[in-house]
Design a protein around this motif. Structure first.
Motif, short mmCIF file in Angstrom:
data_model
loop_
_atom_site.label_atom_id
_atom_site.label_comp_id
_atom_site.label_asym_id
_atom_site.label_seq_id
_atom_site.Cartn_x
_atom_site.Cartn_y
_atom_site.Cartn_z
N GLU A 1 40.39 3.06 57.42
CA GLU A 1 41.64 2.71 56.74
C GLU A 1 42.56 1.97 57.69
N VAL A 2 43.29 1.02 57.15
CA VAL A 2 44.30 0.27 57.90
C VAL A 2 45.64 0.45 57.18
N MET A 3 46.66 0.83 57.94
CA MET A 3 48.03 0.93 57.43
C MET A 3 48.88 0.02 58.31
N SER A 4 49.77 -0.74 57.69
CA SER A 4 50.63 -1.63 58.48
C SER A 4 52.01 -1.72 57.84
N GLY A 5 52.98 -2.01 58.67
CA GLY A 5 54.35 -2.11 58.19
C GLY A 5 55.29 -2.30 59.36
N THR A 6 56.40 -1.58 59.34
CA THR A 6 57.41 -1.74 60.38
C THR A 6 57.94 -0.39 60.84
N HIS A 7 58.55 -0.42 62.01
CA HIS A 7 59.21 0.77 62.56
C HIS A 7 60.51 0.34 63.22
N ARG A 8 61.36 1.31 63.44
CA ARG A 8 62.62 1.11 64.17
C ARG A 8 62.76 2.24 65.18
N PHE A 9 63.04 1.88 66.42
CA PHE A 9 63.33 2.90 67.42
C PHE A 9 64.66 3.55 67.07
N VAL A 10 64.77 4.84 67.31
CA VAL A 10 66.07 5.48 67.17
C VAL A 10 66.95 4.95 68.31
N GLY B 1 56.87 7.65 58.32
CA GLY B 1 56.45 8.31 59.55
C GLY B 1 57.51 8.42 60.61
N THR B 2 57.21 9.31 61.56
CA THR B 2 58.06 9.54 62.73
C THR B 2 57.17 9.63 63.96
N ILE B 3 57.60 8.99 65.04
CA ILE B 3 56.93 9.13 66.33
C ILE B 3 57.80 9.99 67.22
N LYS C 1 61.13 5.69 63.64
CA LYS C 1 60.89 5.96 62.22
C LYS C 1 60.18 4.73 61.64
N SER C 2 59.23 4.98 60.74
CA SER C 2 58.44 3.87 60.21
C SER C 2 58.18 3.99 58.72
N VAL C 3 57.87 2.85 58.13
CA VAL C 3 57.35 2.77 56.77
C VAL C 3 56.13 1.86 56.84
#
Length: 167
Positions: free
Chosen positions: A21-30, A134-136, A147-149
């Motif tokens: 599976e491949v998931m892709s999108g964006t994230h933002r650092f807190v 998601g959260t890292i 935080k990501s979508v």
């Protein structure tokens, strides 16, 4: 796989499956954890189970719980870093799917990603099975850093389904 090997696996109840599976999108650092702004993120993983019988047994601790391994890219943090964890299909207990995996940056600092596809209902599978929030977390400090979508891209569905194999 030859027929004899498959029969032996079935007899010994050690047949499983795997999918890619491949998931892709964006994230933002807190704030303060990395560069500002929206940045690309993706992961490519293989997930599945090595033992189908416990996987399908609702009384087993491994009910619908999968191994997960692959690579993750988080712009500003890691590129194609090996990751390992699990994928839990929590359809009955939480109406969600949870991805949990650990990875390290180039300096060896450990991180954990937890992402969930939530509010899964039969009438909204086209959205809920395709969007993962998601959260890292930096495992050294215990602080969330991103935080990501991420999305399952529907154009990858044929390759996802074709990746199904017995293990």
């Amino acid at each position: 796989m030859d027929t004899g090997a498959l029969k032996k696996m079935l007899r010994e109840r050690r047949i499983g499956f795997a999918m890619d599976e491949v998931m892709s999108g964006t994230h933002r650092f807190v704030e303060g954890a990395g560069p500002a702004g929206e940045r690309p993120m993706s992961f490519r993983v293989t997930w599945g189970t090595r033992r189908l019988w416990p996987y399908l047994n609702p009384r087993d601790a491994n009910f619908m719980s999968n191994f997960l391994e692959g690579t993750v890219t988080v712009d500003g943090l890691v590129e194609d870093a090996p990751c390992r964890g699990r994928l839990d299909l929590l359809y009955f207990s939480g109406a969600k799917i949870r991805y949990t995996f650990d990875f390290k940056d180039a300096a060896g600092r450990p991180y954990r990603y937890i992402g969930e596809k939530v509010n899964i209902r039969p009438w909204n599978l086209h959205r809920t099975h395709a969007t993962c929030y998601g959260t890292i977390t930096d495992l050294g400090s215990g602080k969330d850093i991103s935080k990501s979508v991420l999305y399952f891209r529907w154009n990858t569905l044929p390759s996802f389904l074709a990746s199904l194999r017995f293990v």
